[in-house]
Structure formats: C-alpha cells, structure tokens
Write an enzyme that holds these catalytic residues in place. Structure first.
Site, short mmCIF file in Angstrom:
data_model
loop_
_atom_site.label_atom_id
_atom_site.label_comp_id
_atom_site.label_asym_id
_atom_site.label_seq_id
_atom_site.Cartn_x
_atom_site.Cartn_y
_atom_site.Cartn_z
N SER A 27 -13.65 -62.22 72.70
CA SER A 27 -13.16 -63.26 73.60
C SER A 27 -12.91 -62.81 75.03
O SER A 27 -12.88 -63.62 75.93
CB SER A 27 -11.88 -63.86 73.03
OG SER A 27 -10.90 -62.86 72.89
N HIS A 61 -15.48 -67.66 68.54
CA HIS A 61 -16.17 -67.98 69.80
C HIS A 61 -17.68 -68.15 69.61
O HIS A 61 -18.39 -68.36 70.58
CB HIS A 61 -15.89 -66.89 70.85
CG HIS A 61 -14.47 -66.89 71.31
ND1 HIS A 61 -14.04 -67.62 72.40
CD2 HIS A 61 -13.38 -66.28 70.81
CE1 HIS A 61 -12.74 -67.45 72.56
NE2 HIS A 61 -12.31 -66.64 71.60
N LYS A 92 -12.09 -74.68 69.43
CA LYS A 92 -13.02 -74.36 70.52
C LYS A 92 -14.22 -75.31 70.44
O LYS A 92 -14.19 -76.38 71.03
CB LYS A 92 -13.38 -72.89 70.45
CG LYS A 92 -12.14 -72.01 70.66
CD LYS A 92 -12.42 -70.55 70.54
CE LYS A 92 -11.25 -69.70 70.97
NZ LYS A 92 -9.99 -69.94 70.29
#
Lengths: 82, 404
Positions: free
Chosen positions: B185, B213, B244
């Site tokens: 990240s 991610h 996300k």
C-alpha cells in the site's frame, strides 16, 4: 553455540557499522534511547544482526529487548537452540 | 509515569505541524461530489488519494441495492453473527466471494483491518510460526500479536530471505504461515508471488495473500495478483477488503481448505463485533457482481494509472514502483513532503502524505491512488499541479529510490 562475550563483541561491531560510529557501544547501550532509533529502525537493524548470527529473531521478543545485553542474551539462546 | 506522558512526543509533532500551518491528518472533506471530486477548505478538489480504484461508491446499482436493503432490513444488525445470528445477505456474500475465487468458502468480517486481525488470530496461536514480509500492513502485525504466534519477518519481496528463514526452522517450516500482499500500500509494488510459491512448494507451509489493493485491479477476472500470475491454487488463504475496489466497508477471507469454517469459532475479531449492516452487504454484493461481470473498469483504471505514472515520470519525479493504481512519489525528507502535500491541496489536488515510521526504509512519500472514475482531464490536472511544483524551486528533485 556462541559464547556470550563473542556475541557482544560481534553485536557491537554490527551496531558501530549501523550507526556509522556516532555512538560508543557497550553492553548497557539502550537501542532506542542511546542509538536514537525508532521501532522500525530497530527491526531493520535486526535483519542485519540475524544474518551475522544466522538466526531468526522473532518480533515477539522485542518488547523485552532494550539494551545490547538483552539482545545478546536472546541471540545466545537462539544459537543454543539451533 | 503519568497516563498521558507518552503523548508528549505526539503533541510536539502536532505543534510542529500547526506551526507550519499544515494539518495533513485532520483533513475534512466538507462535501463529497463524486468518486473523484470533493470540496476541501471550500474549494472544489480532485480526489487522488481515496483507494476508490473502480470508482463504484456512486454506482447507481450499488446505491439502489443499499437503499432497498435499508428499507427492507433496517439500519443495523445490532449484534454479532455468532451471538445474534447472521442475516441471509452475510451468507450470500460469502457464497458469492467463494464462487468468484473458485474456492470452497469465505468468511465476511466487519472491516478490512478486522479481516486480517480475525484471520490471523483465528488461524494461528501460541506455538505457531508466522513468516511475514517486512513491509506487511499494520493489520497483519496486529493480527499476529493478537494470535500470540511467533512472528518472523523476512526482507521485503525477497524469496531467498524467506527460504533461508524457513530452512532455519527445520521441521517446523512445513506448518508455518507465510504472509504477503498482492500490492503493497505504501509504494505500490507487487509481491514476487511466483517465486514465493516456489519456496512454499519446496519447503512447505501455508500461504496467505492479502489482496486488499489488488482485488478488482489485477487478474483477468479481477481476483488479484495470485490470479494474474496463475498461482491462485497455491494461495491457501486470500484476504481482501470491501472498502477499496468495492466501495463499501468490510473484509473477507476466502479459502479452499475445509478448516476455514472452523476459523470462525476461534476468531475473536469475528465473534465479538457487530456484523456489517444490511446496506453495506447489499452494495458490496452488487459491486462484486459488477466487478465480476467485465473488464471495462479494470481497463479504464489501467489506462488512468499508466497515464499518471508516465506523466510524473516525464516530469522527472522518482516513483516508488512500476505502474499500479498506487503511485508513490519519493521526496527528499519529511519537511519537503509536508510542503509538497500542502501545496498540492492548495492547487485543488488531494493526495496522501506518508511519513516514517509508516513508510518502508524511512522514506517520505506523496501517495496518489488512481481511480477508473478519473477522467483523462483530471489525471492531466494532477500532472499539471505536480509540474508547477517541480518548476518551483526544484521541489521533488530527489535522485534516489527504486525508480520505475
């Protein structure tokens, strides 16, 4: 198994390199306070120390390690187990 | 020592920031306009620091699904699934996640942080060994701490270092849990997952990949890095988040191992917390089906992050890693990063400021996260703001780091 005095000597040599000789290293040197390292820098220092002694130092023991002596004793224990 | 003495250092750091007139960790987005725009300090601002990779937070189908769930099932579940019961949506989402990955089962957690906490603390305990990449997220470290397992770090993205540490463990290596991330990240770099899988095949152990991610970002179906590299079958556990690419809140662990279902009963972060609300589950299920249905959003995201990465590279910035939706600009030091962040905001661009000790190797970073919902004009406007700062006194002219 490595002898304690030899561990302290080798550890001090590693710390001198790591701190570029800015601090005098002894058994009672405080890794965080005297060397002015943050917790992440201590963990990165340990990667080098682990290579030198061919041991893996568990992250869990870090709360019990403040001084060079504490770290040397842990390494002595780990090399004894190996 | 007083209860609050430990806060003195924090208070001093905050005073220093206040003296500079910068408050990077207390930003209020006064109004959110779209996945890529908001109002900050009364000014219309491009949001390039959100993790809203697919831009689904305002997708009409996700919003409609959440509305329906809110009307039909109410605002909250008011309790934990173990004690107060699961709603059917919780189980359906678990089945849909398992089907999406082609695995046996999944567990849904209330946040992404808790997904790592709950999986690691449920799966491991005293006497177990967890080998984790040194740059793993705080939630992974915290999960290990909660578990009481022995934690050994290996050098970031270094399969040889992992192998060395596994060999030191001797017979214990076969039962260790190896933990890595798909995309890290901070710098946006990827794990060398094939090589890590090779180590696992040679020396044993189980592999957990955190795709927080990379879900919806990498892989032909959008499953993440393990799928992209063709090693999904070697990942014993995949952890991910809904907050996300799926634009909700919550997290999951998916596995083909039958033992996953038992993890529920030993996972305190699963047992002792309220389950996700019906609206959150409904929008997440809809977002997952949109993600699974096609490649268009991933293609648009890729186009966007390639555009920003190329733009910043052309300006001469040092970037943390090859292109990914996480683009980190490496700056000289903390003060430069603070000023840089503040000046970008003044130009109507919101990004993330990342400072040591949260960053690897003590670097100071400006972290951009790119969305499929960004327009080419927005990406160009972000580049233009970076260009202005580059022109002003050579800011950002750092000549170190991994480059790209």
């Amino acid at each position: 198994m490595l002898e304690y005095p030899k561990i302290v000597a080798e550890l001090s040599a590693e710390l001198v390199t790591f701190t570029q000789g800015r601090v005098e290293i002894g058994e009672d040197t405080d890794l965080l306070g005297d060397l002015n390292l943050d917790s992440l820098q201590v963990m990165n220092l340990l990667l080098h120390v682990e290579d030198r002694f061919d041991v893996s130092i568990p992250v869990n023991i870090l709360p019990d390690v403040r001084t060079v002596k504490d770290l040397a004793l842990q390494i002595e224990l780990l090399t004894r187990e190996a | 020592m007083g209860l609050f003495d430990k806060f003195q250092k924090l208070a001093a750091a905050r005073r220093d920031l206040a003296a500079l007139g910068i408050d990077p960790f207390g930003v209020e987005i006064e109004r959110i306009i779209s996945p890529t725009e908001g109002v900050i300090h009364g000014r219309r601002t491009i949001l390039a620091g959100t993790n809203n990779y697919l831009g689904l937070t305002f997708h009409p189908e996700c919003i409609a699904a959440a509305h329906r769930a809110l009307d039909d099932q109410g605002t909250g579940t008011t309790g934990s699934r173990m004690a107060n019961g699961s709603y059917s949506g919780h189980r359906r989402l678990e089945e849909e996640l398992a089907a999406f990955y082609g695995m046996r089962d999944a567990i849904v957690f209330s946040t992404g942080y808790q997904a790592n906490l709950g999986t690691l603390a449920g799966l491991t305990g005293a006497g177990d060994v967890v080998l984790l990449d040194a740059d793993c997220h705080a939630s992974i470290y915290d999960g290990c701490r909660l578990a009481g397992a022995e934690v050994i770090r290996f050098r970031h993205n270094n399969p040889e270092d992992l192998a060395k540490r596994m060999r030191r463990l001797g017979a214990r290596a076969a039962e260790t849990l190896i933990v890595v991330e798909g995309i890290y990240s901070m710098l946006g770099d990827r794990a060398p997952l094939k090589e890590i899988v090779d180590v696992k095949r040679e020396l044993g152990g189980y592999l957990l990949v955190d795709e927080a991610h990379s879900l919806g970002v990498l892989g032909d179906r959008g499953c993440g890095l393990a799928e992209e590299l063709g090693v999904l079958a070697d990942a014993d556990f995949i952890v991910g988040t809904f907050s996300k690419s799926l634009g909700g809140a919550g997290g999951f662990c998916v596995s083909d191992l039958p033992e996953l279902d038992l993890v529920r009963y030993s996972s305190r972060p699963y047992i002792f917390t309220a389950s996700p609300s019906p609206a959150t589950i409904a929008s997440t299920r809809r977002a997952l089906s949109i993600l699974a249905a096609g490649r268009d959003l991933r293609a648009r995201l890729r186009e966007n992050y390639l555009r920003l990465h190329a733009g910043l590279t052309a300006l001469g910035y040092t970037l943390g890693a090859p292109p990914s939706p996480v683009i980190a600009v490496v700056l000289r030091d903390r003060v430069e990063a603070l000023q840089f962040w503040s000046q970008l905001l003044a130009r109507g661009v919101y990004v993330n400021l990342m400072l040591p000790p949260a960053t690897p190797d003590g670097v100071s970073l400006i972290r951009c996260s790119v969305s499929a919902a960004h327009t080419a004009e927005q990406i160009d406007a972000v580049c233009a703001a970076f260009a202005e700062l580059r022109a002003a006194a050579g800011i950002g002219a750092v000549e170190c780091g991994a480059g790209a």
